[in-house]
Scaffold this active site. Structure first.
Site, PDB file in Angstrom:
ATOM      1  N   TYR A  53       0.865  -1.186   0.000  1.00 45.22           N
ATOM      2  CA  TYR A  53       0.000   0.000   0.000  1.00 45.22           C
ATOM      3  C   TYR A  53       0.901   1.236   0.000  1.00 45.22           C
ATOM      4  O   TYR A  53       2.013   1.182   0.534  1.00 45.22           O
ATOM      5  CB  TYR A  53      -0.892  -0.032   1.251  1.00 45.22           C
ATOM      6  CG  TYR A  53      -2.085   0.875   1.218  1.00 45.22           C
ATOM      7  CD1 TYR A  53      -3.140   0.640   0.346  1.00 45.22           C
ATOM      8  CD2 TYR A  53      -2.177   1.956   2.079  1.00 45.22           C
ATOM      9  CE1 TYR A  53      -4.253   1.462   0.332  1.00 45.22           C
ATOM     10  CE2 TYR A  53      -3.291   2.783   2.077  1.00 45.22           C
ATOM     11  CZ  TYR A  53      -4.323   2.536   1.199  1.00 45.22           C
ATOM     12  OH  TYR A  53      -5.430   3.346   1.181  1.00 45.22           O
ATOM     13  N   ASN A 125     -14.636   3.817   2.144  1.00 39.54           N
ATOM     14  CA  ASN A 125     -15.495   3.031   1.256  1.00 39.54           C
ATOM     15  C   ASN A 125     -16.387   3.871   0.348  1.00 39.54           C
ATOM     16  O   ASN A 125     -16.447   3.608  -0.856  1.00 39.54           O
ATOM     17  CB  ASN A 125     -16.322   2.029   2.065  1.00 39.54           C
ATOM     18  CG  ASN A 125     -15.465   0.908   2.623  1.00 39.54           C
ATOM     19  OD1 ASN A 125     -14.511   0.479   1.993  1.00 39.54           O
ATOM     20  ND2 ASN A 125     -15.784   0.454   3.814  1.00 39.54           N
TER      21      ASN A 125
END
Length: 142
Positions: A53, A125
């Site tokens: 990441y 999200n």
């Protein structure tokens, strides 16, 4: 105080450990102390643990990119939020800990009608879903 530490980049089942860590200090100017109520496990957390990441904290480190909790105390100069408020933790405030210090201007207060379970997933999200929808040429009515 308990927290989940990433001890090395690699397989999460080997590199994530529950550890006892010192309590955060009292909030300084512009900070708030948050009791973390919910901190979901997201795919990007596993990518961070694996070391793939873009965010790579110095290890060992608490991780967890999303969370929601209750303000316990605020530091000098904080007026927008107050103890007892429910807030979303800002990106970069690693949430897999019982309590965290966060920059108060980056906190988002959440209406109490929204469950903490749902609030804990409102930082990344929805943004990801919006970006996916914008990047696709979907036919009308899809």
């Amino acid at each position: 105080m308990l927290a989940i530490h990433l001890t090395q980049f690699g397989e999460p089942e080997r590199s994530l450990k529950v550890v006892d860590v010192p309590e955060p200090s009292a909030p300084g100017a512009g900070q708030a102390l948050i009791q973390v109520e919910y901190a979901p496990l997201d795919h990007h957390d596993l990518l961070l643990a694996k070391g793939v990441y873009p965010v790579r904290p110095e290890l060992p480190s608490v991780i967890g990119n999303e969370g929601a909790g209750t303000v316990l105390a605020v530091g000098p100069g904080v007026t927008r939020i107050r103890p007892g408020d429910t807030v979303l933790l800002p990106f970069g405030t690693f949430a897999w800990s019982e309590r965290v210090l966060a920059e108060a201007p980056k906190l988002t207060a959440v209406d109490r009608s929204i469950s903490l379970e749902q609030a804990a997933m409102l930082t990344i999200n929805p943004t990801t879903a919006g970006l996916l929808l914008e990047s696709r040429d979907l036919p009308a009515g899809s």
